[in-house]
Scaffold this active site. Structure first.
Site, short mmCIF file in Angstrom:
data_model
loop_
_atom_site.label_atom_id
_atom_site.label_comp_id
_atom_site.label_asym_id
_atom_site.label_seq_id
_atom_site.Cartn_x
_atom_site.Cartn_y
_atom_site.Cartn_z
CG HIS A 134 -1.81 1.18 1.38
ND1 HIS A 134 -3.03 1.18 1.24
CD2 HIS A 134 -1.63 2.45 1.99
CE1 HIS A 134 -3.73 2.34 1.32
NE2 HIS A 134 -2.75 3.25 1.71
CD GLU A 135 1.50 3.21 3.84
OE1 GLU A 135 1.47 4.14 3.07
OE2 GLU A 135 0.59 2.82 4.72
CD GLU A 183 -4.59 6.95 1.90
OE1 GLU A 183 -4.32 5.65 1.56
OE2 GLU A 183 -4.00 7.88 2.20
#
Length: 597
Positions: free
Chosen positions: A25-26, A48
Site C-alpha cells: 500500500h505504501e 487511498e
C-alpha cells in the site's frame, strides 16, 4: 506501527498478510500520491483508493495462493454496511475546514474507493485500465490532478478499445459512483415467457425510505444462468443507465433456470431476486455449489443476509441459503456468511432467543470446526489457516465444549511455560484462558504483556486482557489505559477499549466509562479524533430507544469537544436507529424461526 512492518518469527497468517499489504500500500503511494498528487483533499480517495486497490494487486503478484484478488470482495462487503446508512458520504467530498480532514480518511475513501476502482478494472478490462492509468501517470508526473483528469485518460483508452456503452464517458459512469453516497440494489423479476426485468433503487439498511429516491447509477451487469453456467467473464453483458428505473434484459431465460447477476461480485451493488429465484439458487448450492464460482457464492450469501437485514427480504431465505455451508470448504464464503450472521449475534446477545441462536450457529459451525481441527499447522495453505482461525474463534465464542477445554488447557500449560501457543489460534486461547481464569490468569497475562518486546504479541495480550469475566478487573483495566506510565501506549488505547466493549460483560461498563470520564479521555489523548473510535466501539450493539437517548444526551453535554467526532456520533445514532428498527421488525420472526429449527 511496528506490527504493520516487522514480521517476527512465528507470525500468524493474518499478521503476515497485514505486513505485506501495508508495505505494498505504501509503495503504491509512490505513484498515487507522490508522483501524481491530488489537487485538494476532495480527491484524497484517489490516493487511498488506488493504494488500497494496488496493495491487493501487488500482494497477489508475490503470493498468488493467498487469493488477494478474491479477498477484495470481503473488504467491499464490509464497507457496504457503512455505505448503507443515510449519513454516508460520497467518495469524493468537499473539504472546507481543517476539522474535516481527519474525518475523511475513513472506510469510504479507502475501501469504497478500492471497490469502485476494482469495478472499473472489470468493466474497462485489465489491459484498457492499465493503458489509461499509465498515460495518466506519465502526463501528470510531478504534478497535481483531479478525478476528472483521470476520467479523461481512462475514457480515451476505453474509446480506443471499444469498452464503453455508446456516447458514454468514464466520467458519466464514475460520477454516479463517486459524487453521491450509497449504492443501488438491482431487483430481478421474471415472467413466464422468460423475460427478465431489472430495476434499481438505493439500498438503505433501515429499509427504503424517501432518502434515496433521487439516486441512480450506471450499473454494469454481468450474468450467468443455469442453462449455460459461466462465471469466468466479468465484462458487463449490458449496462443499466443512470436515470433508468426499469430495464428489460435480452436474451430471455426460461423461468426454471436460475439466473445470477454480478459475476464474482465485481460490481459495487446488491442484487435481489424473487423468492422463487432465491430458491433455485439455494437448490443449486445444496446439490452442487461448485457450479457457482467461489466469490460469487460469497456475494450471494452477503447479499441475502444484508437484504434481510435491510428489510428487503424475509430472513427465511438467507437462513435457508446458509445450510449449504456444510459442504463449503472455501474460506471466503464462510467469512461472508459469518460476517452477516454475526449481526444476529450482536443484536440477540441480551435477549431470550440467544440460547437458541447459539445452538443454531454451533450446528452450522461444528462440521467446519471438526474438519479443520483445533491443532494448527503453520505449513497449511494460507487460507486454510484463516479458516481455522475463523472456526476456532467462533466455536469457542459459542461455547463449543471441546474448543473451550482445549483452549483453557493450552492456556494453562502456556502460563506454566510448558508450551507455545500457535499464532493462528492465540487470540482465542489467550481470551478463553483469561475469561475462565480470574485474577491470577489476568495478572499473569499482564506480566507477559509488560515483558514482551514483540508488537504483535503485545496486541494479542492486550486484546485478551479485555476478556475477563470480572467487572472490577475490567474497570481497573480501562483505568490503566488512561494512566500515564501504566505500560499501555496511547496508540494502543483503542485496542484496550475495544476489547472491553466487545466483551458482553464489559460493554455497558465501557460506555459508562466513556461518558463519565470523557474530559479525562480527551485531555489524555491530546487529540479529539482518536476518541471518535471509542464512541463507535462502545455503541455498536445499541438497539433500544433508551440507548439512543443516552447517545443524544452525551452529544449535547460535550458538543464542543466532539467537533472532530461529529461523524462518529452521527453514525452511532443512525446505527442505533437501524438496530432499533431491526429489532422491531425481525426479533419475533427470528425467535420463532430458531425455536422451530
Amino acid at each position: 506501527r511496528e506490527e504493520d512492518m516487522l514480521l517476527p518469527e512465528g507470525s500468524s497468517a493474518a499478521g503476515h498478510q497485514r505486513v505485506v499489504i501495508v508495505v505494498a500500500h505504501e509503495l503504491a503511494h509512490q505513484w498515487f500520491g507522490n508522483l501524481v498528487t491530488p489537487s485538494w483533499w476532495t480527491d484524497i480517495w484517489l490516493n487511498e483508493g488506488f493504494a488500497s486497490y494496488l496493495e491487493n494487486v501487488g500482494t497477489h503478484q508475490m503470493e498468488p495462493s493467498w487469493r488477494m484478488l478474491d479477498q477484495m470482495v470481503l473488504t467491499m462487503q464490509n464497507v457496504m454496511i457503512a455505505d448503507g446508512l443515510p449519513s454516508t458520504h460520497p467518495v469524493s467530498q468537499p473539504v472546507e475546514h481543517p476539522d474535516d480532514i481527519g474525518q475523511i480518511f475513513d472506510a469510504i475513501s479507502y475501501d469504497k474507493g478500492m471497490s469502485v476502482i476494482r469495478m472499473m478494472n472489470h468493466f474497462l478490462t485489465e489491459d484498457t485500465f492499465r493503458k489509461g492509468l499509465t498515460n495518466y501517470l506519465n502526463h501528470f508526473a510531478y504534478d497535481s490532478a483531479t478525478q476528472d483528469d483521470l476520467w479523461e485518460f481512462l475514457t480515451a483508452a476505453a474509446q480506443e478499445d471499444g469498452r464503453l456503452p455508446q456516447n458514454t464517458t468514464v466520467k458519466d459512469i464514475m460520477d454516479t459512483w463517486t459524487l453521491q453516497g450509497g449504492y443501488p440494489v438491482v431487483g430481478v423479476t421474471r415472467s413466464d415467457d422468460g423475460t427478465v426485468t431489472l430495476t434499481q433503487q438505493r439500498f438503505l439498511l433501515a429499509g427504503n425510505s424517501s432518502e434515496g429516491e433521487e439516486s441512480s447509477w450506471w450499473v454494469p451487469v454481468s450474468y450467468s444462468s443455469a442453462n449455460a453456467p459461466d462465471f469466468s467473464h466479468t465484462f458487463p453483458d449490458f449496462w443499466i443507465p443512470a436515470g433508468t428505473s426499469s430495464y428489460t434484459m435480452t436474451p430471455q431465460i426460461a423461468k426454471e433456470h436460475w439466473v445470477i447477476l454480478n459475476i464474482q461480485g465485481t460490481g459495487y451493488f446488491r442484487v435481489n431476486y424473487e423468492d422463487s429465484d432465491w430458491e433455485l439458487i439455494s437448490n443449486q448450492l445444496m446439490t452442487g455449489h461448485e457450479v457457482i464460482e467461489v466469490v460469487t457464492r460469497a456475494q450471494l450469501l452477503d447479499d441475502a443476509l444484508s437484504l434481510a437485514r435491510g428489510g428487503n427480504l424475509s430472513y427465511d431465505i438467507p437462513l435457508d441459503l446458509v445450510n449449504y455451508l456444510e459442504k463449503e470448504v472455501e474460506y471466503i464464503p464462510w467469512k461472508s456468511a459469518m460476517a452477516g450472521l454475526s449481526y444476529l449475534e450482536q443484536m440477540l446477545t441480551r435477549t431470550a432467543a440467544y440460547g437458541d441462536l447459539r445452538r443454531y450457529l454451533l450446528s452450522l459451525l461444528e462440521p467446519l470446526y471438526f474438519s479443520v481441527g483445533f491443532e494448527d499447522s503453520p505449513d497449511d495453505p494460507h487460507l486454510d489457516q484463516y479458516k481455522r482461525s475463523l472456526a476456532v474463534s467462533w466455536a469457542c465464542k459459542m461455547g463449543q465444549e471441546e474448543c473451550v477445554s482445549n483452549s483453557v488447557n493450552l492456556f494453562n500449560s502456556w502460563m506454566a511455560n510448558e508450551t507455545e501457543v500457535s499464532p493462528n489460534t492465540k487470540s482465542t486461547v489467550y481470551c478463553m484462558g483469561v475469561a475462565s481464569g480470574g485474577q491470577e490468569a489476568w495478572d499473569g497475562v499482564w506480566e507477559r504483556f509488560l515483558d514482551t518486546e514483540v508488537a504483535s504479541e503485545q496486541t494479542h495480550l492486550l486484546k485478551a486482557l479485555g476478556c475477563s469475566g470480572e467487572l472490577w478487573i475490567l474497570s481497573r483495566y480501562l483505568d490503566l489505559a488512561f494512566t500515564e506510565g501504566s505500560g499501555i501506549r496511547k496508540q494502543d488505547i483503542d485496542i484496550v477499549f475495544d476489547s472491553v466493549a466487545d466483551n458482553d460483560i464489559g460493554r455497558t461498563m465501557a460506555w459508562n466509562f466513556l461518558r463519565n470520564e470523557w474530559e479525562r479521555i480527551v485531555t489524555y489523548y491530546d487529540s479529539f479524533s482518536s476518541a471518535a473510535k471509542l464512541i463507535t466501539s462502545a455503541t455498536k450493539e445499541f438497539n433500544t430507544p433508551m440507548e439512543k437517548h443516552e447517545i443524544e444526551v452525551f452529544y449535547k453535554d460535550h458538543e464542543d469537544s466532539l467537533s472532530t467526532s461529529t461523524r462518529a456520533v452521527q453514525i452511532a445514532l443512525e446505527t442505533t436507529d437501524v438496530n432499533i428498527a431491526w429489532m422491531e421488525n425481525n426479533y419475533e420472526e427470528i425467535k420463532a424461526w430458531l425455536e422451530e429449527n
